[in-house]
Enzyme design. Structure first.
Site, PDB file in Angstrom:
ATOM      1  CG  ASN A 188      -2.123   0.719   1.258  1.00  0.00           C
ATOM      2  OD1 ASN A 188      -2.796   0.716   2.278  1.00  0.00           O
ATOM      3  ND2 ASN A 188      -2.512   1.362   0.174  1.00  0.00           N
ATOM      4  CG  ASN A 226      -8.559   7.881   0.386  1.00  0.00           C
ATOM      5  OD1 ASN A 226      -7.874   6.930   0.744  1.00  0.00           O
ATOM      6  ND2 ASN A 226      -9.736   8.160   0.931  1.00  0.00           N
ATOM      7  CB  CYS A 269      -4.858   4.735   6.580  1.00  0.00           C
ATOM      8  SG  CYS A 269      -3.750   3.984   5.362  1.00  0.00           S
ATOM      9  N   GLY A 270      -4.865   1.519   8.129  1.00  0.00           N
ATOM     10  CA  GLY A 270      -4.060   0.586   8.919  1.00  0.00           C
ATOM     11  C   GLY A 270      -2.615   0.524   8.449  1.00  0.00           C
ATOM     12  CG  ASN A 271      -1.556  -1.512   4.888  1.00  0.00           C
ATOM     13  OD1 ASN A 271      -1.204  -2.427   5.630  1.00  0.00           O
ATOM     14  ND2 ASN A 271      -2.374  -1.697   3.876  1.00  0.00           N
ATOM     15  CD  GLU A 323      -7.032   1.421   0.013  1.00  0.00           C
ATOM     16  OE1 GLU A 323      -7.185   2.561   0.483  1.00  0.00           O
ATOM     17  OE2 GLU A 323      -5.990   0.760   0.140  1.00  0.00           O
ATOM     18  CB  CYS A 341      -7.008  -2.122   1.902  1.00  0.00           C
ATOM     19  SG  CYS A 341      -8.120  -1.002   2.780  1.00  0.00           S
TER      20      CYS A 341
HETATM   21  N1  LIG Z   1      -9.222   4.319   1.227  1.00  0.00           N
HETATM   22  C1  LIG Z   1      -9.575   4.230   2.635  1.00  0.00           C
HETATM   23  C2  LIG Z   1      -8.445   4.771   3.537  1.00  0.00           C
HETATM   24  C3  LIG Z   1      -7.183   3.930   3.483  1.00  0.00           C
HETATM   25  C4  LIG Z   1      -7.381   2.535   3.935  1.00  0.00           C
HETATM   26  C5  LIG Z   1      -6.243   1.571   3.659  1.00  0.00           C
HETATM   27  N2  LIG Z   1      -5.188   1.996   2.798  1.00  0.00           N
HETATM   28  C6  LIG Z   1      -5.724   0.970   4.934  1.00  0.00           C
HETATM   29  O1  LIG Z   1      -4.541   0.539   4.992  1.00  0.00           O
HETATM   30  O2  LIG Z   1      -6.522   0.852   5.876  1.00  0.00           O
HETATM   31  C7  LIG Z   1     -10.840   5.052   2.892  1.00  0.00           C
HETATM   32  O3  LIG Z   1     -11.013   6.089   2.262  1.00  0.00           O
HETATM   33  O4  LIG Z   1     -11.617   4.636   3.755  1.00  0.00           O
END
Ligand SMILES: N[C@H](CCC[C@H](N)C(=O)O)C(=O)O
Length: 295
Positions: free
Chosen positions: A17, A69, A78-80, A223, A232
């Site tokens: 990611n 984003n 955003c976990g990662n 995403e 994600c």
């Molecule tokens: N696109 C996601 C945020 C990033 C999530 C993802 N990259 C993760 O690692 O959790 C959203 O707008 O909810």
């Protein structure tokens, strides 16, 4: 000139990611959506998510994080990216501050997340509790049981995908469970239609998941605001919670994504813990001309 010009950033990734970390602590600068889009569009600073650090707001937290984003929209989680921020706040010469034994507490608009270092390049994030009620996802109409909601795509009598689970991990997720390889679905075509479906007033992240055994799930994600990504973190968490609620697994699983593997446990106290890697790709500075046409 943009307050972001000449600022240093870290280009990283978490299980593939693409993450950019920008430290605005000690300044009143904020990132505007058009500036986030401009940064994302430059090959040197391209990201799935931009993690921006601000001074802590609440006592007992180490920083306030805003998460953007690719399209400039913001997310509450955003976990990662959170793992990448932890690495930056503990190890980067310019961003590091002394921290209690490799532990940090970060705050976002959706609440607090705790991060703990596991090894030099791996971290466990306590993503907090999942929100499971229809109006917490949120959905635009009431569904008493969000383990499978009425939503399908494709021919009415032979849908391509149907009956997803809905979970909020600080951001909205719909998880479609399938019994064949998720890579066999044209998620690049299906994803945008579902992301923007009227059932999701805040849009949604769309996952296709195959439970391959009691502790292993293969997932692909479209995403919200970023499109197809290699991993994600919050989708991995949402998928484990959803699969557990449907009794397809216990309360933990290895989640295999195109860019790497995450381990997720939905603990008995309702907290969801996600463990995974971080990688440092490069560092750079934001050129002023990046923002010339920022619109
Ligand atoms: N696109 C996601 C945020 C990033 C999530 C993802 N990259 C993760 O690692 O959790 C959203 O707008 O909810």
């Amino acid at each position: 000139m943009s307050a972001l010009a000449h600022r240093r950033f870290l280009k990283m990734h978490g299980a593939g990611n693409a993450i950019v970390v920008l430290d605005l602590r000690g300044s009143a600068a904020k990132v505007r959506p058009e500036e986030a889009r401009a940064i994302a569009q430059d090959p040197g600073s391209r990201f799935d998510q931009l993690m921006v650090l601000h001074d802590p707001v609440s006592p007992g937290t180490d920083a306030f994080m805003r998460i953007y984003n690719t399209d400039g929209s913001e997310s509450g989680a955003c976990g990662n990216g959170t793992r990448c921020v932890a690495y930056a706040m503990l190890d980067d010469p310019a961003m590091a501050r002394p921290a209690e034994g490799g532990r940090l507490v970060l705050e976002t608009a959706a609440g607090r997340v705790g991060v703990r270092r596991i090894s030099e390049r791996a971290f466990t994030v306590d993503m907090g509790r999942p929100r499971l009620a229809w109006d917490e996802i949120p959905l635009s109409e009431p569904f008493p049981d969000t383990r499978r909601i009425e939503l399908q795509i494709g021919p009415i009598d032979d849908p391509i995908l149907h009956s997803p689970a809905a979970v909020n991990m600080g951001n909205p997720h719909a998880v479609f469970f399938v019994d064949r390889d998720p890579a066999s679905y044209d998620l690049a075509r299906i994803g945008p239609m579902l992301e923007n479906h009227p059932l999701f007033p805040e849009r949604a992240n769309i996952s296709i998941a195959q439970v391959t055994d009691r502790e292993a799930i293969t997932v692909r994600v479209w995403e919200r605001g970023a499109g197809l990504t290699l991993a994600c973190g919050t989708a991995a968490c949402a998928t484990v919670v959803a699969a557990s609620r449907l009794r397809m697994i216990g309360r933990q699983a290895h989640v295999r994504l195109p860019g790497g593997e995450l381990f997720v446990e939905w603990r008995a106290d309702d907290h969801v813990l996600m463990t995974g890697p971080v990688a440092l790709v490069a560092e750079g500075t934001l050129a002023p001309e990046l923002f010339a046409g920022a619109a």
